[in-house]
Write a protein that holds these residues in place. Structure first.
Motif, PDB file in Angstrom:
ATOM      1  N   THR A   1     -37.479 -90.266 -46.586  1.00 58.59           N
ATOM      2  CA  THR A   1     -36.062 -89.964 -46.413  1.00 58.59           C
ATOM      3  C   THR A   1     -35.831 -89.166 -45.133  1.00 58.59           C
ATOM      4  O   THR A   1     -36.728 -88.464 -44.636  1.00 58.59           O
ATOM      5  CB  THR A   1     -35.499 -89.177 -47.610  1.00 58.59           C
ATOM      6  N   PHE A   2     -34.609 -89.268 -44.615  1.00 59.98           N
ATOM      7  CA  PHE A   2     -34.219 -88.630 -43.362  1.00 59.98           C
ATOM      8  C   PHE A   2     -32.837 -88.024 -43.542  1.00 59.98           C
ATOM      9  O   PHE A   2     -31.938 -88.655 -44.102  1.00 59.98           O
ATOM     10  CB  PHE A   2     -34.167 -89.661 -42.232  1.00 59.98           C
ATOM     11  N   SER A   3     -32.658 -86.818 -43.040  1.00 57.18           N
ATOM     12  CA  SER A   3     -31.343 -86.176 -43.061  1.00 57.18           C
ATOM     13  C   SER A   3     -30.594 -86.567 -41.797  1.00 57.18           C
ATOM     14  O   SER A   3     -31.000 -86.208 -40.687  1.00 57.18           O
ATOM     15  CB  SER A   3     -31.479 -84.653 -43.135  1.00 57.18           C
ATOM     16  N   LEU A   4     -29.502 -87.307 -41.964  1.00 55.07           N
ATOM     17  CA  LEU A   4     -28.695 -87.761 -40.830  1.00 55.07           C
ATOM     18  C   LEU A   4     -27.717 -86.668 -40.421  1.00 55.07           C
ATOM     19  O   LEU A   4     -26.995 -86.121 -41.268  1.00 55.07           O
ATOM     20  CB  LEU A   4     -27.929 -89.030 -41.210  1.00 55.07           C
ATOM     21  N   LEU A   5     -27.676 -86.360 -39.118  1.00 58.59           N
ATOM     22  CA  LEU A   5     -26.832 -85.281 -38.618  1.00 58.59           C
ATOM     23  C   LEU A   5     -25.651 -85.815 -37.819  1.00 58.59           C
ATOM     24  O   LEU A   5     -25.740 -86.870 -37.184  1.00 58.59           O
ATOM     25  CB  LEU A   5     -27.653 -84.343 -37.728  1.00 58.59           C
ATOM     26  N   ASN A   6     -24.556 -85.038 -37.837  1.00 59.95           N
ATOM     27  CA  ASN A   6     -23.415 -85.356 -36.975  1.00 59.95           C
ATOM     28  C   ASN A   6     -23.522 -84.548 -35.681  1.00 59.95           C
ATOM     29  O   ASN A   6     -24.527 -83.882 -35.433  1.00 59.95           O
ATOM     30  CB  ASN A   6     -22.088 -85.109 -37.713  1.00 59.95           C
TER      31      ASN A   6
END
Length: 294
Positions: A108-113
């Protein structure tokens, strides 16, 4: 290799987030400002207009940084890809000469704005490609398409440039792990960069302003004039040692070795797009594909 160290994480607990390298993404020390090129004399070319690079499209891995990337021929309906380092692979460092293709993964990967705020958790379906031979890359295929990510979270993938980067280019190393931006320029290119048992070809050397740290491994290196990815951050010489782990050395075509303590490096990515065809499918036999093969 720029993986986070246990000591760095311990420091987070002991000193508090405010004193740790993971400074607030809304105003990091190295956040770029918008710079417009002044008008050049008529007989010269105008300098490129630089643009502020943000954290939008970067991701945080459990031990590294990365980014959602696409290639010039990728379609919105294609499964999205995440680019990081070979040494960030969850199953451990690939051996010298080892190439991993199509390995099962549910990472899993944490997607950032743009502000560095997590907006989603993305999941891999497989490791499309990973190696630490000649380069240092892992490319994950996701369960989501580019269109799904854009429509659901308003985040567009970063495009990987398919031409060789240029010395002197203003760049930003965007770390999703630390939610931090590092700004400097490409100082030059290294014929061979050797670290421990691994050797990388035609690596990018930064100017000293990009003082990347553990956890920035896998960060996209973004050309400030185009917004495109030109390399992936991977290492730096920490202690002045010669060709050891965490202390890469430069080797020229004649075999001469140079050690630059405190200087950091990245691996070029322009070779990658030629190896992915319609539907973002890996094809190591495609015309122009020079990535190492299993």
């Amino acid at each position: 290799m720029r993986k986070p160290l246990v000591a760095a994480l311990f420091a987070l607990v002991m000193t508090g987030a405010g004193a740790a390298p993971a400074v607030a993404a809304s105003a990091p020390e190295s956040t770029p400002t918008h710079v417009s090129a002044k008008a050049a004399p008529a007989h010269t070319e105008a300098a490129p207009t630089l643009q502020a690079v943000s954290l939008a499209g970067t991701v945080a891995l459990s031990n590294c940084s990365g980014s959602v990337v696409r290639f010039p021929n990728s379609a919105d309906s294609d499964p999205a890809l995440v680019l990081s380092n070979g040494h960030c692979l969850e199953t451990g460092f690939p051996d010298p000469g080892e190439v991993i293709v199509g390995q099962a993964s549910s990472r899993t990967f944490s997607l950032l704005n743009s502000a560095g705020t997590k907006v989603a958790t993305l999941r891999a379906s497989k490791v499309a490609y990973s190696t630490m031979t000649d380069t240092d890359i892992t490319i994950y295929q996701l369960t989501s398409t580019y269109a799904t990510i854009k429509n659901s979270y308003g985040i567009s993938a970063l495009t990987v440039q398919n031409t060789h980067p240029t010395a002197g280019t203003a760049i930003t190393v965007a770390s999703g792990y630390w939610k931090r931006l590092y700004n400097c320029s490409i100082d030059g290119f290294v014929y061979r960069l050797k670290e421990g048992d691994w050797t990388w070809k035609d690596s990018v050397r930064y100017t000293s302003a990009c003082n990347t740290i553990g956890g920035t491994s896998g960060s996209p290196v973004v050309d400030q004039s185009t917004g495109k990815v030109v390399a992936v951050n991977n290492t730096g010489n920490e202690d002045g040692e010669r060709c050891t782990v965490n202390n890469p050395c430069e080797v020229d075509a004649s075999g001469n070795v140079t050690v630059r303590q405190g200087i950091n490096y990245a691996e070029e990515t322009y070779q990658i797009p030629a190896c992915f065809t319609t539907g973002n499918k890996l094809d190591l036999t495609a015309s122009g594909c020079v990535l190492p093969k299993p």
